[in-house]
Scaffold this active site. Structure first.
Site: not given
Ligand code: CAA
Length: 261
Positions: A131, A63, A108, A111
């Site tokens: 993260e 992200a 992300g 993910e």
């Protein structure tokens, strides 16, 4: 679309996340464009999707950290929901999705690959959930899907340590199905997608639904899900044709493409 490329080649379509300067990091605009792209896929003709990242270095580097850096608690939660909604759309997309992971798949990026049905990668791929090193949890499904894919112990180790793993380790722990050279990766993804696309489309879709929905419930309920989706295939033209083709003893016959009805 600024950040998404969409190409269709027969029954196989390819979505490329195209934000190479930021290693294909997912900001809100990328997520919105991905969402709109999925909504626009013509499911009457496309039977398998490939998801990849632009360039030779990165699939998706996570992200967008710049965008996240100033979010409030409520905005952080909303950003998580935005990503989760798109990734869930991908996970429950009616047709199979293959992630061709061509480099960094961090945060992300890891993910989104886990929201796909199948992951294959290049030998320069790097997976990880960094993260906690940024002061946050994985927020686009990582705490849930990684444990389901590789087991709770390995998922906890990767997430708590924030340590990245290379392609060979991703293969060893079952996070990816196969590793290819960077040059081979897309051809292999396309070959697999074509192999899926030539099978009876309703049956393939029902297999995806049965596996996904069955994994969320206990076995007694899961086999009922299977029974219904199995029954649903009967009386389709594809089932009639597929079985008639097998039963026809004429050695000269040539298999026609399935009709998706
Ligand atoms: N967000 C925003 N920008 C990113 C980014 C990200 N996740 N990853 C890379 N970029 C940008 C860099 O800022 C840089 O931009 P500039 O050229 O403008 O400086 C550009 O992409 C190239 O990156 P690097 O110079 O850092 O390239 P590198 O080869 O030295 O390193 C890397 C590559 C190891 C992948 C490194 O970029 C990196 O560590 N990126 C962040 C990875 C990460 O932590 N991802 C998780 C994000 S959090 C998340 O995803 C939360 C969630 O679950 C929802």
């Amino acid at each position: 679309m600024e950040y998404i490329l969409y190409e269709v080649n027969g029954a196989v379509a390819k979505i490329t996340i195209n934000r190479e300067k930021a290693l294909n990091a997912l900001n809100s605009q990328v997520l919105d464009e991905l969402n709109a792209t999925l909504d626009a896929v013509d499911l009457d003709t496309v039977r398998c999707l490939i998801l990849t990242g632009a360039g030779q270095k990165s699939f998706v580097a996570g992200a967008d950290i710049g965008e996240m850096s100033t979010l409030t608690k409520a905005e952080g939660e909303a950003f998580g929901k935005k990503g989760n909604d798109v990734f869930r759309k991908l996970e429950t997309f009616p047709i199979p999705v293959i992630a061709a992971v061509n480099g960094f798949a961090l945060g992300g990026g890891c993910e989104i690959s886990m929201s796909c049905d199948i992951r294959i990668c290049s030998d320069n791929a790097v997976f990880g959930q960094p993260e906690v090193g940024l002061g946050i949890t994985p927020g686009f499904g990582g705490t849930q899907r990684l444990a389901r894919l590789v087991g709770a112990g390995m998922a906890k180790q990767m997430i708590y340590t924030a340590r990245n793993i290379k392609a060979d380790e991703a293969l060893r722990i079952g996070l990816v199905n196969a590793v290819y050279t960077q040059e081979e990766l897309m051809a292999q993804a396309e070959k697999m997608a074509a192999g899926i696309a030539k099978n009876a489309p309703i049956a393939v879709r029902n297999c995806k639904k049965a596996i996904n929905e069955g994994l969320d419930v206990d076995m007694d309920q899961a086999i009922v899900i299977e029974e219904k989706l199995f029954g649903d295939c009967f009386e389709t033209e594809d089932q009639k044709y597929g079985m008639a083709f097998f039963l026809d003893k004429n050695k000269e016959k040539v298999k026609e493409p399935f009709k998706n009805c």
